[in-house]
Design a protein around this motif. Sequence first.
Motif, PDB file in Angstrom:
ATOM      1  N   GLY A 166       0.795  -1.234   0.000  1.00 43.06           N
ATOM      2  CA  GLY A 166       0.000   0.000   0.000  1.00 43.06           C
ATOM      3  C   GLY A 166       0.820   1.273   0.000  1.00 43.06           C
ATOM      4  O   GLY A 166       0.292   2.356   0.280  1.00 43.06           O
ATOM      5  N   VAL A 167       2.106   1.176  -0.315  1.00 41.05           N
ATOM      6  CA  VAL A 167       2.983   2.352  -0.282  1.00 41.05           C
ATOM      7  C   VAL A 167       3.700   2.428  -1.627  1.00 41.05           C
ATOM      8  O   VAL A 167       4.160   1.399  -2.138  1.00 41.05           O
ATOM      9  N   GLU A 168       3.800   3.621  -2.169  1.00 40.75           N
ATOM     10  CA  GLU A 168       4.521   3.733  -3.441  1.00 40.75           C
ATOM     11  C   GLU A 168       6.026   3.539  -3.208  1.00 40.75           C
ATOM     12  O   GLU A 168       6.614   4.185  -2.342  1.00 40.75           O
ATOM     13  N   LEU A 169       6.598   2.637  -3.996  1.00 37.90           N
ATOM     14  CA  LEU A 169       8.024   2.314  -3.897  1.00 37.90           C
ATOM     15  C   LEU A 169       8.665   2.680  -5.229  1.00 37.90           C
ATOM     16  O   LEU A 169       7.976   2.713  -6.258  1.00 37.90           O
ATOM     17  N   SER A 170       9.963   2.927  -5.208  1.00 38.01           N
ATOM     18  CA  SER A 170      10.615   3.123  -6.499  1.00 38.01           C
ATOM     19  C   SER A 170      11.333   1.833  -6.883  1.00 38.01           C
ATOM     20  O   SER A 170      11.762   1.069  -6.005  1.00 38.01           O
ATOM     21  N   CYS A 171      11.401   1.562  -8.176  1.00 37.29           N
ATOM     22  CA  CYS A 171      12.091   0.347  -8.629  1.00 37.29           C
ATOM     23  C   CYS A 171      13.011   0.721  -9.788  1.00 37.29           C
ATOM     24  O   CYS A 171      12.708   1.625 -10.569  1.00 37.29           O
ATOM     25  N   HIS A 172      14.124   0.021  -9.838  1.00 38.44           N
ATOM     26  CA  HIS A 172      15.189   0.380 -10.766  1.00 38.44           C
ATOM     27  C   HIS A 172      15.828  -0.886 -11.313  1.00 38.44           C
ATOM     28  O   HIS A 172      15.956  -1.876 -10.578  1.00 38.44           O
ATOM     29  N   ALA A 173      16.243  -0.854 -12.558  1.00 37.56           N
ATOM     30  CA  ALA A 173      16.975  -1.990 -13.114  1.00 37.56           C
ATOM     31  C   ALA A 173      17.926  -1.464 -14.177  1.00 37.56           C
ATOM     32  O   ALA A 173      17.562  -0.563 -14.948  1.00 37.56           O
ATOM     33  N   GLY A 174      19.139  -2.008 -14.208  1.00 32.20           N
ATOM     34  CA  GLY A 174      20.103  -1.547 -15.197  1.00 32.20           C
ATOM     35  C   GLY A 174      21.057  -2.649 -15.603  1.00 32.20           C
ATOM     36  O   GLY A 174      21.418  -3.512 -14.795  1.00 32.20           O
ATOM     37  N   ILE A 175      21.450  -2.620 -16.876  1.00 31.84           N
ATOM     38  CA  ILE A 175      22.401  -3.613 -17.389  1.00 31.84           C
ATOM     39  C   ILE A 175      23.780  -3.309 -16.811  1.00 31.84           C
ATOM     40  O   ILE A 175      24.262  -2.174 -16.900  1.00 31.84           O
ATOM     41  N   ARG A 176      24.385  -4.353 -16.183  1.00 34.26           N
ATOM     42  CA  ARG A 176      25.754  -4.179 -15.652  1.00 34.26           C
ATOM     43  C   ARG A 176      26.783  -4.547 -16.706  1.00 34.26           C
ATOM     44  O   ARG A 176      27.666  -3.758 -17.021  1.00 34.26           O
ATOM     45  N   THR A 177      26.635  -5.757 -17.280  1.00 33.89           N
ATOM     46  CA  THR A 177      27.583  -6.187 -18.316  1.00 33.89           C
ATOM     47  C   THR A 177      26.862  -7.048 -19.349  1.00 33.89           C
ATOM     48  O   THR A 177      25.857  -7.698 -19.042  1.00 33.89           O
ATOM     49  N   VAL A 178      27.421  -7.053 -20.540  1.00 29.49           N
ATOM     50  CA  VAL A 178      26.972  -7.991 -21.580  1.00 29.49           C
ATOM     51  C   VAL A 178      28.217  -8.742 -22.037  1.00 29.49           C
ATOM     52  O   VAL A 178      29.202  -8.122 -22.469  1.00 29.49           O
ATOM     53  N   GLU A 179      28.199 -10.076 -21.846  1.00 30.00           N
ATOM     54  CA  GLU A 179      29.347 -10.898 -22.282  1.00 30.00           C
ATOM     55  C   GLU A 179      28.812 -11.935 -23.238  1.00 30.00           C
ATOM     56  O   GLU A 179      28.218 -12.924 -22.783  1.00 30.00           O
ATOM     57  N   GLY A 180      28.985 -11.733 -24.502  1.00 33.77           N
ATOM     58  CA  GLY A 180      28.432 -12.670 -25.478  1.00 33.77           C
ATOM     59  C   GLY A 180      26.917 -12.742 -25.324  1.00 33.77           C
ATOM     60  O   GLY A 180      26.231 -11.720 -25.394  1.00 33.77           O
ATOM     61  N   ARG A 181      26.416 -13.945 -25.051  1.00 32.61           N
ATOM     62  CA  ARG A 181      24.957 -14.113 -24.905  1.00 32.61           C
ATOM     63  C   ARG A 181      24.478 -13.761 -23.497  1.00 32.61           C
ATOM     64  O   ARG A 181      23.278 -13.765 -23.230  1.00 32.61           O
ATOM     65  N   LYS A 182      25.413 -13.497 -22.581  1.00 30.39           N
ATOM     66  CA  LYS A 182      25.027 -13.329 -21.168  1.00 30.39           C
ATOM     67  C   LYS A 182      24.855 -11.848 -20.808  1.00 30.39           C
ATOM     68  O   LYS A 182      25.778 -11.049 -20.975  1.00 30.39           O
ATOM     69  N   VAL A 183      23.676 -11.524 -20.309  1.00 31.53           N
ATOM     70  CA  VAL A 183      23.386 -10.142 -19.913  1.00 31.53           C
ATOM     71  C   VAL A 183      23.158 -10.137 -18.401  1.00 31.53           C
ATOM     72  O   VAL A 183      22.224 -10.781 -17.899  1.00 31.53           O
ATOM     73  N   HIS A 184      24.016  -9.431 -17.682  1.00 30.42           N
ATOM     74  CA  HIS A 184      23.875  -9.318 -16.222  1.00 30.42           C
ATOM     75  C   HIS A 184      23.136  -8.023 -15.906  1.00 30.42           C
ATOM     76  O   HIS A 184      23.556  -6.943 -16.354  1.00 30.42           O
ATOM     77  N   ILE A 185      22.068  -8.140 -15.147  1.00 30.62           N
ATOM     78  CA  ILE A 185      21.246  -6.965 -14.837  1.00 30.62           C
ATOM     79  C   ILE A 185      21.027  -6.892 -13.330  1.00 30.62           C
ATOM     80  O   ILE A 185      20.772  -7.910 -12.668  1.00 30.62           O
ATOM     81  N   ASP A 186      21.150  -5.681 -12.780  1.00 27.81           N
ATOM     82  CA  ASP A 186      20.927  -5.460 -11.346  1.00 27.81           C
ATOM     83  C   ASP A 186      19.629  -4.691 -11.151  1.00 27.81           C
ATOM     84  O   ASP A 186      19.255  -3.860 -11.982  1.00 27.81           O
ATOM     85  N   GLY A 187      18.980  -4.957 -10.017  1.00 29.16           N
ATOM     86  CA  GLY A 187      17.739  -4.247  -9.711  1.00 29.16           C
ATOM     87  C   GLY A 187      17.668  -3.847  -8.259  1.00 29.16           C
ATOM     88  O   GLY A 187      18.298  -4.472  -7.392  1.00 29.16           O
ATOM     89  N   GLU A 188      16.890  -2.806  -7.991  1.00 31.85           N
ATOM     90  CA  GLU A 188      16.662  -2.362  -6.606  1.00 31.85           C
ATOM     91  C   GLU A 188      15.209  -1.952  -6.445  1.00 31.85           C
ATOM     92  O   GLU A 188      14.596  -1.396  -7.365  1.00 31.85           O
TER      93      GLU A 188
END
Length: 211
Positions: A166-188
């Motif tokens: 019941g509370v507005e939260l902020s959410c975030h996600a961003g690409i950290r690295t791309v290595e070939g087919r592998k995409v690492h993404i972080d979120g908060e």
Amino acid sequence: MTAPLDPRGGGVDLNIWLGRDAETDHDDPAFARLAGALVRVQEVVSGARPPPGLSTEAATTLGRVADQLEPYDVDEAAQVAGRQFRHFSRGQTLLPAVAVDTYDGQRVDGRVTFGRFYLGSNGAVHGGAISLLFDDLLGQVANGPDAPRARTAYLHVNFHRITPIGVELSCHAGIRTVEGRKVHIDGELCHGEEVVASAEGLFVRLEAHQL
Ligand SMILES: CCCCCCCCCCCCCC(=O)SCCNC(=O)CCNC(=O)[C@H](O)C(C)(C)COP(=O)(O)OP(=O)(O)OC[C@H]1O[C@@H](n2cnc3c(N)ncnc32)[C@H](O)[C@@H]1OP(=O)(O)O
């Protein structure tokens, strides 16, 4: 553009932001409205303690609705749930609605409010719902415009604090690295300045034979 059905907190859904139009042949505003009504029922039922007579009556009404819709069962290729890209949560009633404020191809910042439907207990959002939010948000960043389709290989979620409903939260996600087919993404996920949950995901881009 069709007006979004669930504009909680303003902003737009990431799919609207991205202008995904690959599946416009599945656009179905009337169905999106049905999904929005179901989301409302989920929310209201989760928080209600109606008298038994009303519960019985409502169960009969909902049963009638299911009976009406059941004959229209289709296979996945024809399904419209989850493909309403012009609407919040794509007509997928499991997903919490995320209002996007900024997106630059690498990172997205938005807002989300988890309602009673997502309650675990003691005022806290269910951990599975938080993982769902991250899988979808990070997954959408991984599947950005012109990027090859990618699937979640793993999703590591840390629950740092209780996430309030019941509370507005902020959410975030961003690409950290791309290595070939592998995409690492972080979120908060943040309540004010406080990070209540964070995630690290590996998304693997699919080969042609995996699509
Ligand atoms: C217009 C339409 C747009 C719609 C968009 C809507 C957005 C939707 C958003 C919703 C989004 C929701 C998204 C969802 O929910 S997707 C649903 C949940 N996820 C799945 O079902 C995925 C199931 N798994 C697989 O399909 C395969 O395992 C995949 C495809 C992931 C990889 O199998 P594949 O045989 O292809 O590849 P590989 O095994 O050769 O591995 C390749 C590389 O990756 C590394 N690796 C792999 N796994 C792991 C691991 N666990 N930890 C660490 N590393 C791992 C591996 O070591 C290797 O690295 P390297 O040795 O090369 O260095």
